[in-house]
Design a protein around this motif. Structure first.
Motif, PDB file in Angstrom:
ATOM      1  N   ALA A 116       9.350  -2.937   9.491  1.00  0.00           N
ATOM      2  CA  ALA A 116       8.784  -2.211   8.353  1.00  0.00           C
ATOM      3  C   ALA A 116       7.696  -1.257   8.813  1.00  0.00           C
ATOM      4  O   ALA A 116       7.023  -1.480   9.829  1.00  0.00           O
ATOM      5  CB  ALA A 116       8.205  -3.191   7.328  1.00  0.00           C
ATOM      6  N   ALA A 117       7.564  -0.203   8.041  1.00  0.00           N
ATOM      7  CA  ALA A 117       6.491   0.761   8.256  1.00  0.00           C
ATOM      8  C   ALA A 117       6.131   1.379   6.912  1.00  0.00           C
ATOM      9  O   ALA A 117       6.978   1.458   6.017  1.00  0.00           O
ATOM     10  CB  ALA A 117       6.936   1.844   9.234  1.00  0.00           C
ATOM     11  N   TYR A 118       4.918   1.835   6.789  1.00  0.00           N
ATOM     12  CA  TYR A 118       4.547   2.585   5.596  1.00  0.00           C
ATOM     13  C   TYR A 118       5.014   4.029   5.774  1.00  0.00           C
ATOM     14  O   TYR A 118       4.957   4.593   6.867  1.00  0.00           O
ATOM     15  CB  TYR A 118       3.043   2.525   5.360  1.00  0.00           C
ATOM     16  CG  TYR A 118       2.594   1.200   4.802  1.00  0.00           C
ATOM     17  CD1 TYR A 118       1.891   0.295   5.586  1.00  0.00           C
ATOM     18  CD2 TYR A 118       2.881   0.849   3.487  1.00  0.00           C
ATOM     19  CE1 TYR A 118       1.482  -0.936   5.068  1.00  0.00           C
ATOM     20  CE2 TYR A 118       2.489  -0.368   2.958  1.00  0.00           C
ATOM     21  CZ  TYR A 118       1.800  -1.254   3.756  1.00  0.00           C
ATOM     22  OH  TYR A 118       1.399  -2.458   3.227  1.00  0.00           O
ATOM     23  N   GLY A 119       5.465   4.582   4.671  1.00  0.00           N
ATOM     24  CA  GLY A 119       5.949   5.952   4.706  1.00  0.00           C
ATOM     25  C   GLY A 119       7.423   6.002   4.377  1.00  0.00           C
ATOM     26  O   GLY A 119       7.967   5.088   3.746  1.00  0.00           O
ATOM     27  N   THR A 120       8.069   7.059   4.799  1.00  0.00           N
ATOM     28  CA  THR A 120       9.503   7.219   4.604  1.00  0.00           C
ATOM     29  C   THR A 120      10.117   7.675   5.915  1.00  0.00           C
ATOM     30  O   THR A 120       9.433   8.224   6.777  1.00  0.00           O
ATOM     31  CB  THR A 120       9.818   8.257   3.507  1.00  0.00           C
ATOM     32  OG1 THR A 120       9.288   9.529   3.895  1.00  0.00           O
ATOM     33  CG2 THR A 120       9.206   7.859   2.174  1.00  0.00           C
ATOM     34  N   SER A 169      11.602   2.555   0.152  1.00  0.00           N
ATOM     35  CA  SER A 169      11.216   2.117  -1.194  1.00  0.00           C
ATOM     36  C   SER A 169      11.040   3.302  -2.132  1.00  0.00           C
ATOM     37  O   SER A 169      11.195   3.173  -3.349  1.00  0.00           O
ATOM     38  CB  SER A 169       9.918   1.315  -1.125  1.00  0.00           C
ATOM     39  OG  SER A 169       8.830   2.131  -0.722  1.00  0.00           O
ATOM     40  N   ASN A 170      10.711   4.456  -1.571  1.00  0.00           N
ATOM     41  CA  ASN A 170      10.565   5.682  -2.348  1.00  0.00           C
ATOM     42  C   ASN A 170      11.950   6.148  -2.797  1.00  0.00           C
ATOM     43  O   ASN A 170      12.738   6.625  -2.001  1.00  0.00           O
ATOM     44  CB  ASN A 170       9.886   6.763  -1.520  1.00  0.00           C
ATOM     45  CG  ASN A 170       9.726   8.064  -2.300  1.00  0.00           C
ATOM     46  OD1 ASN A 170       9.881   8.100  -3.512  1.00  0.00           O
ATOM     47  ND2 ASN A 170       9.429   9.133  -1.605  1.00  0.00           N
ATOM     48  N   PHE A 216       0.807  -1.216   0.000  1.00  0.00           N
ATOM     49  CA  PHE A 216       0.000   0.000   0.000  1.00  0.00           C
ATOM     50  C   PHE A 216       0.841   1.268   0.000  1.00  0.00           C
ATOM     51  O   PHE A 216       0.678   2.136   0.839  1.00  0.00           O
ATOM     52  CB  PHE A 216      -0.947  -0.027   1.187  1.00  0.00           C
ATOM     53  CG  PHE A 216      -1.865  -1.215   1.185  1.00  0.00           C
ATOM     54  CD1 PHE A 216      -1.701  -2.226   2.106  1.00  0.00           C
ATOM     55  CD2 PHE A 216      -2.861  -1.334   0.236  1.00  0.00           C
ATOM     56  CE1 PHE A 216      -2.526  -3.342   2.096  1.00  0.00           C
ATOM     57  CE2 PHE A 216      -3.699  -2.440   0.208  1.00  0.00           C
ATOM     58  CZ  PHE A 216      -3.531  -3.443   1.140  1.00  0.00           C
ATOM     59  N   GLY A 217       1.740   1.360  -0.945  1.00  0.00           N
ATOM     60  CA  GLY A 217       2.480   2.600  -1.100  1.00  0.00           C
ATOM     61  C   GLY A 217       3.904   2.488  -0.604  1.00  0.00           C
ATOM     62  O   GLY A 217       4.453   1.398  -0.416  1.00  0.00           O
ATOM     63  N   ASP A 218       4.499   3.649  -0.384  1.00  0.00           N
ATOM     64  CA  ASP A 218       5.892   3.702   0.043  1.00  0.00           C
ATOM     65  C   ASP A 218       6.069   3.057   1.414  1.00  0.00           C
ATOM     66  O   ASP A 218       5.202   3.178   2.282  1.00  0.00           O
ATOM     67  CB  ASP A 218       6.381   5.157   0.106  1.00  0.00           C
ATOM     68  CG  ASP A 218       6.351   5.830  -1.244  1.00  0.00           C
ATOM     69  OD1 ASP A 218       6.246   7.067  -1.272  1.00  0.00           O
ATOM     70  OD2 ASP A 218       6.434   5.129  -2.263  1.00  0.00           O
ATOM     71  N   PHE A 219       7.177   2.403   1.565  1.00  0.00           N
ATOM     72  CA  PHE A 219       7.463   1.786   2.850  1.00  0.00           C
ATOM     73  C   PHE A 219       8.945   1.901   3.151  1.00  0.00           C
ATOM     74  O   PHE A 219       9.766   2.201   2.275  1.00  0.00           O
ATOM     75  CB  PHE A 219       7.030   0.312   2.870  1.00  0.00           C
ATOM     76  CG  PHE A 219       7.700  -0.552   1.838  1.00  0.00           C
ATOM     77  CD1 PHE A 219       7.097  -0.762   0.606  1.00  0.00           C
ATOM     78  CD2 PHE A 219       8.921  -1.154   2.092  1.00  0.00           C
ATOM     79  CE1 PHE A 219       7.703  -1.556  -0.356  1.00  0.00           C
ATOM     80  CE2 PHE A 219       9.540  -1.949   1.138  1.00  0.00           C
ATOM     81  CZ  PHE A 219       8.929  -2.147  -0.095  1.00  0.00           C
ATOM     82  N   VAL A 220       9.271   1.669   4.381  1.00  0.00           N
ATOM     83  CA  VAL A 220      10.667   1.680   4.811  1.00  0.00           C
ATOM     84  C   VAL A 220      10.952   0.391   5.573  1.00  0.00           C
ATOM     85  O   VAL A 220      10.135  -0.044   6.383  1.00  0.00           O
ATOM     86  CB  VAL A 220      10.995   2.932   5.659  1.00  0.00           C
ATOM     87  CG1 VAL A 220      10.060   3.077   6.846  1.00  0.00           C
ATOM     88  CG2 VAL A 220      12.433   2.935   6.124  1.00  0.00           C
TER      89      VAL A 220
END
Length: 125
Positions: free
Chosen positions: A98-102, A53-54, A29-33
């Motif tokens: 892991a987490a979503y976002g940057t 990932s961004n 679901f989008g950018d992750f770290v």
């Protein structure tokens, strides 16, 4: 369901090297770290590096710059942590999370939502 699996730890002599792997799944679901943490015996867990990932941005804590290298194999959903010139002080349980976002290097590990089990690295002198 997000899952992470860290592996690659072991017993290594000082001066040796290791490559840890973190295989992840379910991050859709989008950018992750993906963050790498370590927790030495009797000490707090700290983030030492991460992969965003961004744009593939990689960050390192000052304490590991120069000997630790993060890379990513997108096809295998795996983030690697290469450790060179191991020192006894590198002895720790290493985790990936892991987490979503940057993110840059975080001081509060609660930023990360998902955690893998740790892999133990023991460096003998």
């Amino acid at each position: 369901e997000v899952q992470l699996q860290a592996s690659g730890g072991g017993l290594v002599q000082a001066g040796g090297s290791l490559r840890l792997s973190c295989v992840y799944s379910g991050l859709q679901f989008g950018d992750f770290v993906i963050g790498w943490f370590r927790q030495p015996p009797g000490k707090e867990r700290e983030e030492i590096a991460n992969f965003n990932s961004n744009k593939g941005r990689i960050n390192y804590a000052d304490s590991v710059k120069g000997r630790f290298t993060v890379s990513n194999d997108k096809a295998k959903n795996t983030v690697f942590l290469q450790i060179e010139s191991l020192e006894p002080e590198d002895t720790a349980v290493y985790y990936c999370a892991a987490a979503y976002g940057t993110a840059y290097i975080v001081s509060d590990s609660s930023f990360y939502t998902y955690w893998g089990q740790g892999t133990l690295v023991t460096v003998s002198s």
